[in-house]
Scaffold this motif. Structure first.
Motif, PDB file in Angstrom:
ATOM      1  N   THR A   2       0.857  -1.185   0.000  1.00  0.00           N
ATOM      2  CA  THR A   2       0.000   0.000   0.000  1.00  0.00           C
ATOM      3  C   THR A   2       0.891   1.233   0.000  1.00  0.00           C
ATOM      4  O   THR A   2       2.107   1.137   0.185  1.00  0.00           O
ATOM      5  N   ALA A   3       0.255   2.392  -0.143  1.00  0.00           N
ATOM      6  CA  ALA A   3       0.982   3.664  -0.055  1.00  0.00           C
ATOM      7  C   ALA A   3       0.889   4.222   1.364  1.00  0.00           C
ATOM      8  O   ALA A   3       0.933   5.433   1.568  1.00  0.00           O
ATOM      9  N   GLY A   4       0.761   3.349   2.348  1.00  0.00           N
ATOM     10  CA  GLY A   4       0.714   3.754   3.746  1.00  0.00           C
ATOM     11  C   GLY A   4      -0.488   3.233   4.495  1.00  0.00           C
ATOM     12  O   GLY A   4      -0.504   3.195   5.725  1.00  0.00           O
ATOM     13  N   ARG A   5      -1.493   2.808   3.784  1.00  0.00           N
ATOM     14  CA  ARG A   5      -2.708   2.266   4.397  1.00  0.00           C
ATOM     15  C   ARG A   5      -2.411   0.919   5.040  1.00  0.00           C
ATOM     16  O   ARG A   5      -1.680   0.100   4.490  1.00  0.00           O
ATOM     17  N   THR A   6      -2.996   0.661   6.218  1.00  0.00           N
ATOM     18  CA  THR A   6      -2.773  -0.615   6.899  1.00  0.00           C
ATOM     19  C   THR A   6      -4.042  -1.457   7.001  1.00  0.00           C
ATOM     20  O   THR A   6      -3.957  -2.665   7.220  1.00  0.00           O
ATOM     21  N   ASP A   7      -5.193  -0.858   6.841  1.00  0.00           N
ATOM     22  CA  ASP A   7      -6.473  -1.559   6.942  1.00  0.00           C
ATOM     23  C   ASP A   7      -7.038  -1.722   5.535  1.00  0.00           C
ATOM     24  O   ASP A   7      -7.261  -0.739   4.822  1.00  0.00           O
ATOM     25  N   LEU A   8      -7.289  -2.954   5.126  1.00  0.00           N
ATOM     26  CA  LEU A   8      -7.763  -3.202   3.769  1.00  0.00           C
ATOM     27  C   LEU A   8      -9.283  -3.246   3.647  1.00  0.00           C
ATOM     28  O   LEU A   8      -9.801  -3.454   2.551  1.00  0.00           O
ATOM     29  N   ARG A   9      -9.998  -3.027   4.722  1.00  0.00           N
ATOM     30  CA  ARG A   9     -11.455  -3.032   4.610  1.00  0.00           C
ATOM     31  C   ARG A   9     -11.916  -1.933   3.656  1.00  0.00           C
ATOM     32  O   ARG A   9     -11.527  -0.783   3.782  1.00  0.00           O
ATOM     33  N   GLY A  10     -12.741  -2.320   2.684  1.00  0.00           N
ATOM     34  CA  GLY A  10     -13.212  -1.372   1.689  1.00  0.00           C
ATOM     35  C   GLY A  10     -12.181  -0.988   0.647  1.00  0.00           C
ATOM     36  O   GLY A  10     -12.397  -0.043  -0.117  1.00  0.00           O
ATOM     37  N   GLY A  64      -2.460   6.095  -6.756  1.00  0.00           N
ATOM     38  CA  GLY A  64      -3.722   6.209  -6.052  1.00  0.00           C
ATOM     39  C   GLY A  64      -4.899   5.565  -6.754  1.00  0.00           C
ATOM     40  O   GLY A  64      -6.042   5.704  -6.295  1.00  0.00           O
ATOM     41  N   ARG A  65      -4.656   4.878  -7.855  1.00  0.00           N
ATOM     42  CA  ARG A  65      -5.751   4.195  -8.551  1.00  0.00           C
ATOM     43  C   ARG A  65      -6.257   3.010  -7.744  1.00  0.00           C
ATOM     44  O   ARG A  65      -7.420   2.611  -7.878  1.00  0.00           O
ATOM     45  N   TYR A  66      -5.385   2.425  -6.920  1.00  0.00           N
ATOM     46  CA  TYR A  66      -5.755   1.311  -6.052  1.00  0.00           C
ATOM     47  C   TYR A  66      -5.230   1.560  -4.648  1.00  0.00           C
ATOM     48  O   TYR A  66      -4.206   2.232  -4.460  1.00  0.00           O
ATOM     49  N   ASP A  67      -5.950   0.997  -3.678  1.00  0.00           N
ATOM     50  CA  ASP A  67      -5.533   1.145  -2.286  1.00  0.00           C
ATOM     51  C   ASP A  67      -4.427   0.164  -1.925  1.00  0.00           C
ATOM     52  O   ASP A  67      -3.643   0.414  -0.999  1.00  0.00           O
ATOM     53  N   ALA A  68      -4.382  -0.950  -2.636  1.00  0.00           N
ATOM     54  CA  ALA A  68      -3.376  -1.974  -2.351  1.00  0.00           C
ATOM     55  C   ALA A  68      -3.074  -2.745  -3.623  1.00  0.00           C
ATOM     56  O   ALA A  68      -3.891  -2.803  -4.550  1.00  0.00           O
ATOM     57  N   GLY A  69      -1.897  -3.349  -3.649  1.00  0.00           N
ATOM     58  CA  GLY A  69      -1.505  -4.172  -4.779  1.00  0.00           C
ATOM     59  C   GLY A  69      -0.864  -5.458  -4.299  1.00  0.00           C
ATOM     60  O   GLY A  69      -0.138  -5.473  -3.297  1.00  0.00           O
ATOM     61  N   LEU A  70      -1.152  -6.523  -4.992  1.00  0.00           N
ATOM     62  CA  LEU A  70      -0.566  -7.831  -4.706  1.00  0.00           C
ATOM     63  C   LEU A  70       0.535  -8.049  -5.730  1.00  0.00           C
ATOM     64  O   LEU A  70       0.259  -8.115  -6.931  1.00  0.00           O
ATOM     65  N   VAL A  71       1.785  -8.149  -5.279  1.00  0.00           N
ATOM     66  CA  VAL A  71       2.902  -8.183  -6.221  1.00  0.00           C
ATOM     67  C   VAL A  71       3.714  -9.462  -6.091  1.00  0.00           C
ATOM     68  O   VAL A  71       3.729 -10.118  -5.045  1.00  0.00           O
ATOM     69  N   ILE A  72       4.410  -9.776  -7.173  1.00  0.00           N
ATOM     70  CA  ILE A  72       5.207 -10.995  -7.279  1.00  0.00           C
ATOM     71  C   ILE A  72       6.537 -10.639  -7.925  1.00  0.00           C
ATOM     72  O   ILE A  72       6.821  -9.483  -8.222  1.00  0.00           O
ATOM     73  N   HIS A  73       7.356 -11.667  -8.129  1.00  0.00           N
ATOM     74  CA  HIS A  73       8.607 -11.534  -8.879  1.00  0.00           C
ATOM     75  C   HIS A  73       9.545 -10.496  -8.255  1.00  0.00           C
ATOM     76  O   HIS A  73       9.664 -10.384  -7.034  1.00  0.00           O
ATOM     77  N   GLU A  74      10.172  -9.720  -9.128  1.00  0.00           N
ATOM     78  CA  GLU A  74      11.207  -8.779  -8.681  1.00  0.00           C
ATOM     79  C   GLU A  74      10.659  -7.601  -7.905  1.00  0.00           C
ATOM     80  O   GLU A  74      11.429  -6.815  -7.344  1.00  0.00           O
ATOM     81  N   SER A  75       9.335  -7.461  -7.826  1.00  0.00           N
ATOM     82  CA  SER A  75       8.746  -6.382  -7.041  1.00  0.00           C
ATOM     83  C   SER A  75       9.166  -6.459  -5.580  1.00  0.00           C
ATOM     84  O   SER A  75       9.159  -5.448  -4.878  1.00  0.00           O
TER      85      SER A  75
END
Length: 284
Positions: free
Chosen positions: A101-109, A152-163
């Motif tokens: 995330t960009a700082g968010r810790t709660d993923l609700r909503g 800011g298009r998404y609140d969180a991202g699930l990343v893999i590989h070299e990320s």
């Protein structure tokens, strides 16, 4: 997505080359370099397609390839047509997907970007986030996920590989390491990517061919250097090296009992949670 035909793989009078589909990521290009460049004794000729993992899962569903890299999470939908090879895949420890995330810790909503609905990353995310009410899940090519979260298009991202190595440069924070979460609950390595062969082909022989390719890569890492970098999507050399060290290991040579146990545990837990179908046939 790109397709290469290796020199000399379609000579008159020879059998049709096998079609292979893998990702352009360093772990795959490193592992398959020797096979794709005629360095494995008695190996069949191959043509190769490079594609993102979500595309590869879709290709396997459509039975487009003889050999294909897929997510372990996709196996319940594929084993009627494909058999699992014991070499060439990606399992390990400390190599799991991250929730950023960009700082968010709660993923609700939250609106969450993922690399594919049948990826192991998303399956682990669903097990980890069970009961969390999310606003939306969207599939993006994995290289677009971190820029989208940063913008800011998404609140969180699930990343893999070299990320795993590059996310701090995007100003993002890891709120969960799903590999650590998995290992803490099972003490097993995390099963990420598998190599499948079309049923009717000689699976044990193809496993041996792939194992030889991986072994040759380990024996002379410099041999594949230019080839790996050419497909590494502008990664820095140190990131490429770290990527290979993390994702290519003893399980890439042979799944072994521990590797099979990890895959079976993942799919059994997912089936119990109604996230995937129960396996119609055993893995081995």
């Amino acid at each position: 997505m790109s397709v290469d035909t290796q020199p000399g793989t379609n000579r008159p009078g020879q059998p049709r080359p096998l079609s292979l589909a893998i990702s352009p990521c360093p772990n795959d290009t490193f592992s398959f370099h020797a096979l794709l460049h005629g360095q494995v004794t008695d190996a069949p000729a191959v043509t190769v397609t490079y594609a993102d993992i979500d595309v590869l899962n879709g290709r396997a569903e459509r039975r487009l390839d003889d050999l294909v890299k897929v997510s372990y999470a996709a196996l319940p939908w594929l084993l009627a047509d494909y058999q699992l090879l014991t070499s060439g895949g990606a399992l390990g420890r400390g190599c799991g997907p991250l929730v950023l995330t960009a700082g968010r810790t709660d993923l609700r909503g939250a609106r969450v970007a993922i690399p594919g609905t049948r990826t192991t990353a998303y399956l682990l995310f669903r097990l980890w986030a069970a009961g969390v009410d999310l606003a939306a899940i969207d599939v993006l090519p994995f290289e677009q996920i971190m820029p989208a979260v940063r913008a800011g298009r998404y609140d969180a991202g699930l990343v893999i590989h070299e990320s795993r190595f590059t996310y701090p440069s995007y100003g993002l924070t890891a709120v969960a390491d799903l590999g650590d979460w998995w290992e803490g609950r099972t003490s097993l390595p995390i099963p990420l990517g598998a190599i499948l062969a079309r049923r009717g082909l000689d699976g044990p022989a193809l496993s041996a061919v792939v194992r030889d390719s991986v072994a040759r890569a380990f024996a002379d890492p410099s041999a594949s250097h230019e080839y790996v970098l050419a497909h590494a999507q502008e990664m820095e050399s140190d990131v490429v090296e770290a990527h290979i060290k993390l994702y290519v290991n003893e399980f890439s040579l042979d799944l072994g009992d521990e590797g099979f146990a990890a895959v079976e545990a993942l799919l059994a837990r997912a089936a119990a949670a109604d996230l995937v179908p129960h396996l119609a046939q055993p893995l081995r």
